[in-house]
Write an enzyme that holds these catalytic residues in place. Structure first.
Site, short mmCIF file in Angstrom:
data_model
loop_
_atom_site.label_atom_id
_atom_site.label_comp_id
_atom_site.label_asym_id
_atom_site.label_seq_id
_atom_site.Cartn_x
_atom_site.Cartn_y
_atom_site.Cartn_z
N LYS A 192 0.92 -1.39 0.12
CA LYS A 192 0.01 -0.10 -0.04
C LYS A 192 1.11 1.30 0.16
CE LYS A 192 -3.77 2.07 0.09
NZ LYS A 192 -4.44 3.09 1.10
N SER A 262 -5.46 12.30 -0.15
CA SER A 262 -6.01 12.84 1.21
C SER A 262 -4.99 13.81 1.96
CB SER A 262 -6.36 11.52 2.14
OG SER A 262 -4.97 10.94 2.22
N1 LIG Z 1 -10.64 8.65 2.98
C1 LIG Z 1 -10.02 7.93 2.14
O1 LIG Z 1 -10.58 7.63 1.07
C2 LIG Z 1 -9.13 6.62 2.69
C3 LIG Z 1 -8.63 5.83 1.76
C4 LIG Z 1 -7.73 4.89 2.47
C5 LIG Z 1 -7.26 5.24 3.85
N2 LIG Z 1 -7.73 6.13 4.36
C6 LIG Z 1 -7.02 6.51 5.73
O2 LIG Z 1 -8.19 6.32 6.53
C7 LIG Z 1 -7.84 7.01 7.89
C8 LIG Z 1 -8.90 7.79 8.22
O3 LIG Z 1 -8.89 8.73 7.05
P1 LIG Z 1 -10.28 9.69 6.69
O4 LIG Z 1 -10.26 10.08 5.39
O5 LIG Z 1 -11.58 9.02 7.10
O6 LIG Z 1 -10.20 10.90 7.87
P2 LIG Z 1 -11.30 11.84 8.33
O7 LIG Z 1 -12.37 12.12 7.17
O8 LIG Z 1 -10.67 13.21 8.80
O9 LIG Z 1 -11.86 11.18 9.58
C9 LIG Z 1 -11.33 11.09 10.73
C10 LIG Z 1 -12.42 11.27 11.59
O10 LIG Z 1 -12.04 10.92 12.88
C11 LIG Z 1 -12.66 12.17 13.89
N3 LIG Z 1 -12.04 12.09 15.11
C12 LIG Z 1 -10.82 12.95 15.25
N4 LIG Z 1 -10.55 12.82 16.43
C13 LIG Z 1 -11.76 12.35 17.18
C14 LIG Z 1 -12.13 12.03 18.48
N5 LIG Z 1 -11.23 12.41 19.51
N6 LIG Z 1 -13.07 11.24 18.95
C15 LIG Z 1 -13.93 10.93 18.05
N7 LIG Z 1 -13.62 11.28 16.43
C16 LIG Z 1 -12.53 11.64 16.27
C17 LIG Z 1 -13.09 13.46 12.89
O11 LIG Z 1 -13.84 14.05 13.40
P3 LIG Z 1 -13.73 15.77 13.45
O12 LIG Z 1 -13.69 16.10 12.00
O13 LIG Z 1 -14.71 16.15 14.36
O14 LIG Z 1 -12.10 16.05 13.89
C18 LIG Z 1 -12.94 12.64 11.54
O15 LIG Z 1 -14.33 12.51 11.42
C19 LIG Z 1 -6.58 7.73 7.52
O16 LIG Z 1 -5.28 7.00 7.95
C20 LIG Z 1 -6.29 7.73 6.07
O17 LIG Z 1 -5.03 7.72 5.65
C21 LIG Z 1 -8.71 7.06 3.88
C1 LIG Z 2 -4.71 4.62 -3.15
C2 LIG Z 2 -6.25 5.33 -2.73
C3 LIG Z 2 -6.15 6.77 -3.43
C4 LIG Z 2 -7.16 4.42 -3.70
O1 LIG Z 2 -6.88 3.27 -3.63
C5 LIG Z 2 -6.40 5.25 -1.51
O2 LIG Z 2 -6.46 4.05 -0.83
C6 LIG Z 2 -5.74 6.23 -0.46
O3 LIG Z 2 -5.92 7.43 -0.65
O4 LIG Z 2 -4.82 5.65 0.27
#
Ligand SMILES: NC(=O)c1ccc[n+]([C@@H]2O[C@H](COP(=O)([O-])OP(=O)(O)OC[C@H]3O[C@@H](n4cnc5c(N)ncnc54)[C@H](OP(=O)(O)O)[C@@H]3O)[C@@H](O)[C@H]2O)c1
Ligand SMILES: CC(C)(CO)[C@@H](O)C(=O)[O-]
EC number: 1.1.1.169
Length: 319
Positions: A192, A262
């Site tokens: 990844k 992101s």
């Molecule tokens: N989004 C994607 O497509 C994607 C794809 C692959 C991997 N990831 C990975 O997944 C992880 C999450 O990413 P995301 O994109 O979902 O981020 P995000 O949209 O910022 O979501 C994180 C959430 O956690 C909440 N949060 C923060 N502190 C908190 C607390 N103390 N108590 C409860 N909730 C809390 C935030 O709320 P507030 O907004 O209120 O602070 C926010 O809604 C990361 O490691 C990212 O790299 C994401």
């Molecule tokens: C690589 C990606 C853009 C889509 O597979 C997502 O998994 C991410 O942001 O890590």
């Protein structure tokens, strides 16, 4: 319908999407929120998705882990920049013999969780998902969604395919989420990183979307060189990935819709960047065994500079 109770720690782009899909399919899901608690406890969740929009007018929403039930599976879906909160958030909501499922990007999260909760089972998930949180309780799923699951054991030794992984896969598949099970979580994490290190990093440093990075010969070369350094990092930890995998990731990205990563979105919004989990931890793991990754090292220092400057800017704006 699943008998397992799920907790979503961090109901954002990823946690909100997968949690909503699980609840829609009949799972018992409990959502922990921060700023969006008021709106979501009132109005539930809205998922706009290329696979079809849906709403969940009522969800189990919490702003405090003390009010949450103990769950069979606790999904960690915070940004890794918030992982210092895990010792406060996790212990009271995981059942004895429960599972913590870490769906974050980067390297090292399973080790952090094992230090907090040495007795629980830990599964890591690599999410190939493009999703954004566009408002309180409002998730925009742009593309993909597959998760690769692997179980963690001390030192990332392989656990094989466990019943626990199969049970979670069953629930996610019932919710229409594609799952692949792997025996070697560490290899999965490094694979990844072949995507996340070059694209997340360069998108911030060069102010570019994925399509722009791939269209230009110079940046495409940089992407590829960084990918080969990630491969060297994997080898330093005893894992190899075939060169054909690098080609697959390059082709995958060329075919992707133009994407603002992101990390770039976080940078543009002046939020902390996941530099340590995505770039710093892999770099240090390789350095610990005497392997230098010079281009990743350079990217790391550039990102630390930009992240630090952004945070100072944010303090000035806030004050
Ligand atoms: N989004 C994607 O497509 C994607 C794809 C692959 C991997 N990831 C990975 O997944 C992880 C999450 O990413 P995301 O994109 O979902 O981020 P995000 O949209 O910022 O979501 C994180 C959430 O956690 C909440 N949060 C923060 N502190 C908190 C607390 N103390 N108590 C409860 N909730 C809390 C935030 O709320 P507030 O907004 O209120 O602070 C926010 O809604 C990361 O490691 C990212 O790299 C994401
Ligand atoms: C690589 C990606 C853009 C889509 O597979 C997502 O998994 C991410 O942001 O890590």
């Amino acid at each position: 319908m699943s008998e397992r109770k799920y907790a979503i720690v961090g109901t954002g782009a990823l946690g909100g999407y997968y949690g909503a899909k699980l609840q829609k399919a009949g799972s018992d899901v409990h959502f922990l929120l921060k700023r969006d608690y008021g709106k979501v406890s009132q109005d539930g969740l809205l998922v706009e998705s290329k696979d079809g929009n849906f709403t969940l007018p009522q969800v189990n929403a919490y702003s405090d882990v003390a009010k949450m039930p103990k769950c069979d599976v606790v999904i960690v879906a915070l940004k890794t920049t918030q992982n210092h909160l895990l010792p406060k958030l996790l212990p009271s909501i995981v059942k004895n013999d429960g599972i913590v499922l870490a769906l974050q990007n980067g390297l090292g999260v399973e080790e952090e969780i094992a230090e907090i909760l040495p007795k629980v089972h830990i599964i890591g998930g690599l999410c190939f998902l493009c999703s954004n949180k566009v408002g309180a309780g409002h998730i925009h799923h742009l593309d993909y969604g597959q998760i690769i699951l692997g179980e963690y054991a001390h030192g990332y030794s392989s656990m094989g395919i466990t019943d626990r992984m199969q049970q979670i896969a069953h629930d996610f598949q019932a919710a229409g989420i594609s799952i692949e099970l792997v025996e070697d979580l560490l290899l999965g994490r490094w694979k990844k990183l072949v995507w996340n290190i070059p694209y997340n990093g360069l998108s911030v440093v060069l102010n570019a979307r994925t399509d722009e990075l791939m269209a230009d010969t110079y940046t495409r070369t940089l992407v590829e060189q960084l990918m080969y350094e990630v491969k060297a990092g994997a080898i330093s930890m005893g894992r190899n990935l075939p060169d054909s995998f690098i080609q697959t990731m390059l082709d995958y990205t060329v075919k992707m819709k133009p994407y603002r990563t992101s990390m770039k979105i976080d940078y543009d919004e002046c939020r902390p960047l996941e530099v340590e989990a995505i770039v710093g931890n892999p770099l240090r793991k390789a350095q610990e065994v005497g392997v230098n990754l010079p281009q990743i090292n350079c990217l790391y220092h550039q990102l630390k500079f930009l992240d630090g400057r952004n945070r100072i800017g944010q303090l000035t704006v806030d004050s």
